[in-house]
Design an enzyme around this catalytic site. Structure first.
Site, short mmCIF file in Angstrom:
data_model
loop_
_atom_site.label_atom_id
_atom_site.label_comp_id
_atom_site.label_asym_id
_atom_site.label_seq_id
_atom_site.Cartn_x
_atom_site.Cartn_y
_atom_site.Cartn_z
N CYS A 92 0.96 -1.51 0.31
CA CYS A 92 0.12 -0.19 -0.19
C CYS A 92 1.37 1.03 0.35
O CYS A 92 -0.20 2.09 0.26
CB CYS A 92 -1.03 -0.33 1.47
SG CYS A 92 -1.97 -0.77 1.43
N HIS A 358 -8.76 3.31 -1.90
CA HIS A 358 -7.89 3.13 -1.38
C HIS A 358 -7.76 2.18 -2.98
O HIS A 358 -7.12 0.88 -2.79
CB HIS A 358 -7.51 2.55 -0.32
CG HIS A 358 -6.43 1.99 -0.49
ND1 HIS A 358 -4.90 2.32 -0.24
CD2 HIS A 358 -5.67 0.59 0.73
CE1 HIS A 358 -4.11 1.25 0.03
NE2 HIS A 358 -4.61 0.90 0.00
N CYS A 388 -0.13 2.71 6.92
CA CYS A 388 0.16 1.20 6.78
C CYS A 388 0.86 0.70 5.91
O CYS A 388 0.13 0.44 3.95
CB CYS A 388 -0.74 0.64 7.70
SG CYS A 388 -2.39 -0.04 6.48
#
Length: 402
Positions: A92, A358, A388
């Site tokens: 991510c 996202h 994160c």
């Protein structure tokens, strides 16, 4: 000699549902990315032969997103053939890692102009398509104590005392803030419409946001990770976090990040590049940091990474005006604010990934545009960006308006 890494622009596509019924499903990932490069070129009358490199994050670099998708995007945008490009994957964090690498290239003095960001078409290349040992190798899973991220998010909520109502309330605030920001035009400078081959608009604004959300509606959603937790994953994580008697599952599709399509691009360059090309800097990258924490709970890295970035920059938390933490799950953002002792009043002020989605490899670059726009709108100076990351990693970047 260290050179300042200036942000000359930061743009993104709108974000839309990453499923076959999403607005961007018919758009190939190389078109999502190329649209932004073409937009940057037109906006700044950019001589693309001046660009040294294009660095793009992509978390599922297979199929249509495989084979160094960044270089395919450069070619698809008809940029000068001299422009190199590379795709990277730090889960991510990929989009922000791309921006950080671009900044490091500029700071070293070895390059003068780099485009960084990412692309993720989650409707056309589903999450997890690229496989890997983390979730696909049973021997590795047993050795490392792998647990799906959502269960880690539930455990963070349990450890910190966040109830289902608490995480739903955070999610509702994200929806309300994002809806207000979109409808007030706060994103308009950075969001470039996605066009078809005839120049007609496919999508102009984020359409994943759910402005009619309510606590009642959120409360009706079922916990996403309760069933998979009962397969043994709850037991694995409770061996590590044995102060808990059980895992109470509180995260749902309504208080977790949405699956969407999207792309981002940040124009990072030296002072020389600005003078040569007549570009005016909007900001600069002050410091970056990456580290790793417990890989079992997996999601506790953002605050430690932010503290590391502050230390590298010689700053304190009180020197940061606005904060952006990727809302992978509500408890992640809530833990971040708690550890850094910061208020929700200055954190994700225009909502986040719970409301807008996202797009994995693109999200980090998107946060740069969101933060820079808001610093300018409010006349503030510094912002912190954090995410994160799989495997327990965390990443943070401090940017400053100039």
């Amino acid at each position: 000699m260290t050179h300042h890494a200036y942000i000359y622009d930061a743009v993104r596509t709108p974000r839309s549902k990453g499923k076959k019924d999403g607005s961007l499903y018919q758009v190939k990932p190389i078109d999502l990315g190329a649209g932004l490069l073409k937009g940057l070129q037109a906006r700044h009358d950019l001589d693309t032969s001046y660009v040294d490199d294009v660095v793009m994050g992509c978390v599922s670099p297979v199929g249509e997103q495989g084979s160094d998708v960044a270089k395919m995007i450069v070619q698809n945008a008809d940029w000068d053939e001299s422009v190199a490009a590379v795709q990277l994957d730090r889960f991510c964090a990929s989009g922000l890692e791309a921006v950080n690498i671009a900044a490091q290239k500029i700071a070293s003095g070895w390059e003068d102009l780099v485009v960084a960001g990412g692309v993720e078409s989650m409707s056309r290349v589903p999450m997890g398509s690229n496989g890997g040992a983390m979730a696909g190798d049973p021997e590795f899973q047993l050795k490392t104590g792998f647990v799906p991220q959502g269960i880690g998010a539930d455990v963070i909520a349990n450890l910190d005392g966040y109830s289902r109502e608490d995480v739903d309330a955070y999610a509702l605030a994200s929806q309300m803030r994002a809806s207000h920001a979109r409808d007030s035009g706060y994103f308009d400078r950075s969001v470039m419409p996605v066009l078809d081959r005839n120049g007609l608009t496919i999508l102009e604004k984020d359409d994943f946001i759910k402005p009619n959300s309510s606590m009642e509606g959120l409360g009706k959603l079922k916990a996403s990770f309760e069933a998979i937790g009962s397969f043994g994953f709850d037991d694995i994580i409770l061996k590590k976090y044995n102060t808990l008697e059980k895992v109470t599952h509180v995260h749902t599709p309504g208080n977790s990040s949405g699956i969407v399509d999207g792309a981002s691009a940040v124009l990072v360059g030296s002072e020389k590049a600005g003078k040569d090309l007549g570009l005016t800097p909007r900001g600069r990258i002050v410091a970056t940091a990456v580290l790793s924490t417990c890989p079992i709970i997996m999601l506790t890295g953002p605050a430690p990474a932010a503290k590391k970035a502050l230390e590298k920059a010689g700053l304190k938390a009180s020197d940061i005006d606005l904060w952006e933490i990727n809302e992978a799950f509500a408890s992640v953002a809530m833990r971040y604010m708690k550890e850094l002792e910061i208020s929700h009043d200055v954190t994700n002020v225009n909502g986040g990934s719970i409301a807008m989605g996202h797009p994995l490899g693109a999200t980090g670059g998107t946060l740069v545009s969101v933060m820079l726009d808001e610093l300018e709108r409010r006349g503030l100076k510094r912002g912190m960006l954090s995410l994160c990351v799989g495997g327990g990693m965390g990443i943070s970047t401090i940017i400053e308006r100039v």
